[in-house]
Scaffold this motif. Structure first.
Motif, PDB file in Angstrom:
ATOM      1  N   TYR A 151       0.865  -1.173   0.000  1.00  0.00           N
ATOM      2  CA  TYR A 151       0.000   0.000   0.000  1.00  0.00           C
ATOM      3  C   TYR A 151       0.900   1.220   0.000  1.00  0.00           C
ATOM      4  O   TYR A 151       1.715   1.395   0.907  1.00  0.00           O
ATOM      5  CB  TYR A 151      -0.897  -0.034   1.234  1.00  0.00           C
ATOM      6  N   LYS A 199      -2.884   0.603  -4.027  1.00  0.00           N
ATOM      7  CA  LYS A 199      -2.683  -0.752  -3.526  1.00  0.00           C
ATOM      8  C   LYS A 199      -2.134  -1.545  -4.713  1.00  0.00           C
ATOM      9  O   LYS A 199      -2.759  -1.589  -5.780  1.00  0.00           O
ATOM     10  CB  LYS A 199      -4.001  -1.340  -3.036  1.00  0.00           C
ATOM     11  N   GLU A 200      -0.957  -2.139  -4.520  1.00  0.00           N
ATOM     12  CA  GLU A 200      -0.261  -2.783  -5.621  1.00  0.00           C
ATOM     13  C   GLU A 200       0.125  -4.215  -5.261  1.00  0.00           C
ATOM     14  O   GLU A 200       0.473  -4.506  -4.119  1.00  0.00           O
ATOM     15  CB  GLU A 200       1.024  -2.023  -5.971  1.00  0.00           C
ATOM     16  N   VAL A 213      -4.060  -2.344  -8.110  1.00  0.00           N
ATOM     17  CA  VAL A 213      -5.373  -2.993  -8.036  1.00  0.00           C
ATOM     18  C   VAL A 213      -6.439  -2.120  -7.367  1.00  0.00           C
ATOM     19  O   VAL A 213      -7.631  -2.366  -7.537  1.00  0.00           O
ATOM     20  CB  VAL A 213      -5.297  -4.377  -7.337  1.00  0.00           C
ATOM     21  N   GLU A 214      -6.015  -1.124  -6.611  1.00  0.00           N
ATOM     22  CA  GLU A 214      -6.953  -0.198  -5.961  1.00  0.00           C
ATOM     23  C   GLU A 214      -6.272   1.154  -5.817  1.00  0.00           C
ATOM     24  O   GLU A 214      -5.053   1.259  -5.860  1.00  0.00           O
ATOM     25  CB  GLU A 214      -7.346  -0.685  -4.558  1.00  0.00           C
ATOM     26  N   GLY A 215      -7.086   2.180  -5.615  1.00  0.00           N
ATOM     27  CA  GLY A 215      -6.544   3.504  -5.348  1.00  0.00           C
ATOM     28  C   GLY A 215      -6.935   4.514  -6.408  1.00  0.00           C
ATOM     29  O   GLY A 215      -7.774   4.255  -7.279  1.00  0.00           O
ATOM     30  N   ASP A 216      -6.317   5.688  -6.324  1.00  0.00           N
ATOM     31  CA  ASP A 216      -6.679   6.819  -7.173  1.00  0.00           C
ATOM     32  C   ASP A 216      -6.530   6.521  -8.665  1.00  0.00           C
ATOM     33  O   ASP A 216      -7.363   6.945  -9.467  1.00  0.00           O
ATOM     34  CB  ASP A 216      -5.845   8.043  -6.789  1.00  0.00           C
ATOM     35  N   MET A 241      -7.047   3.836 -10.241  1.00  0.00           N
ATOM     36  CA  MET A 241      -8.105   2.954 -10.736  1.00  0.00           C
ATOM     37  C   MET A 241      -9.423   3.699 -10.971  1.00  0.00           C
ATOM     38  O   MET A 241     -10.358   3.136 -11.521  1.00  0.00           O
ATOM     39  CB  MET A 241      -8.329   1.776  -9.776  1.00  0.00           C
ATOM     40  N   GLU A 242      -9.466   4.971 -10.595  1.00  0.00           N
ATOM     41  CA  GLU A 242     -10.649   5.781 -10.885  1.00  0.00           C
ATOM     42  C   GLU A 242     -10.714   6.174 -12.361  1.00  0.00           C
ATOM     43  O   GLU A 242     -11.784   6.446 -12.888  1.00  0.00           O
ATOM     44  CB  GLU A 242     -10.671   7.028 -10.007  1.00  0.00           C
TER      45      GLU A 242
END
Length: 151
Positions: free
Chosen positions: A57, A70-71, A88-91, A93-94
């Motif tokens: 993270y 999140k990688e 995979v998650e986070g800014d 991915m928006e």
């Protein structure tokens, strides 16, 4: 289906290429002390440092804002000195459907070349290519070099 893209940038460093590779392979949690203007924190959320499949993270500063990612450590190539992270998650991915960062170090005596590759799929044509994020990657590279050349 999104719009695929790829950015590649290279930068020469005078610091030890093996140490540089080691930082991204198993010590990314040290980045915040080497490049505090760009990297605030890097925590291990699952697995072990330096292990494919581990989840990290990252808190970083980009485009004037605090960001998170999140990688998953997707690949580590010891022979070619490269590490690939898949966000995979986070800014990011928006606005991107997929996003991968690969950092590769070519070592040849005292000459070391760091190559950053950003591979992504944009949600739409309105999403800019991540040139400013590449600038952050290059700035972090220079910060690491400065940290190791000026102990």
């Amino acid at each position: 289906m999104g719009i695929a893209g790829k950015l590649v940038s290279q930068i020469a460093i005078k610091s030890d290429g093996d140490v540089f590779h080691e930082i991204f392979r198993e010590r990314p949690h040290h980045l915040s002390s080497m490049s505090p203007a760009h990297i605030q924190n890097c925590d291990l959320h699952h697995g072990q440092w330096g292990t494919v499949g581990s989840i990290v993270y990252l808190s970083y500063f980009h485009d004037g804002k605090d960001r998170v990612a999140k990688e998953i450590i997707e690949a580590i190539d010891e022979e070619n000195k490269s590490v690939t992270y898949k966000v995979v998650e986070g800014d990011l991915m928006e606005v991107y459907k997929t996003f991968k960062l690969t950092v590769h170090v070519d070592t040849n005596g005292e000459d070391n070349l760091v190559t950053w590759t950003l591979e992504y799929e944009k949600e739409s044509n309105d999403v800019p290519d991540p040139h400013s994020l590449m600038e952050v990657c290059l700035a972090v590279t220079k910060d690491i070099e400065t940290h190791h050349l000026n102990p």
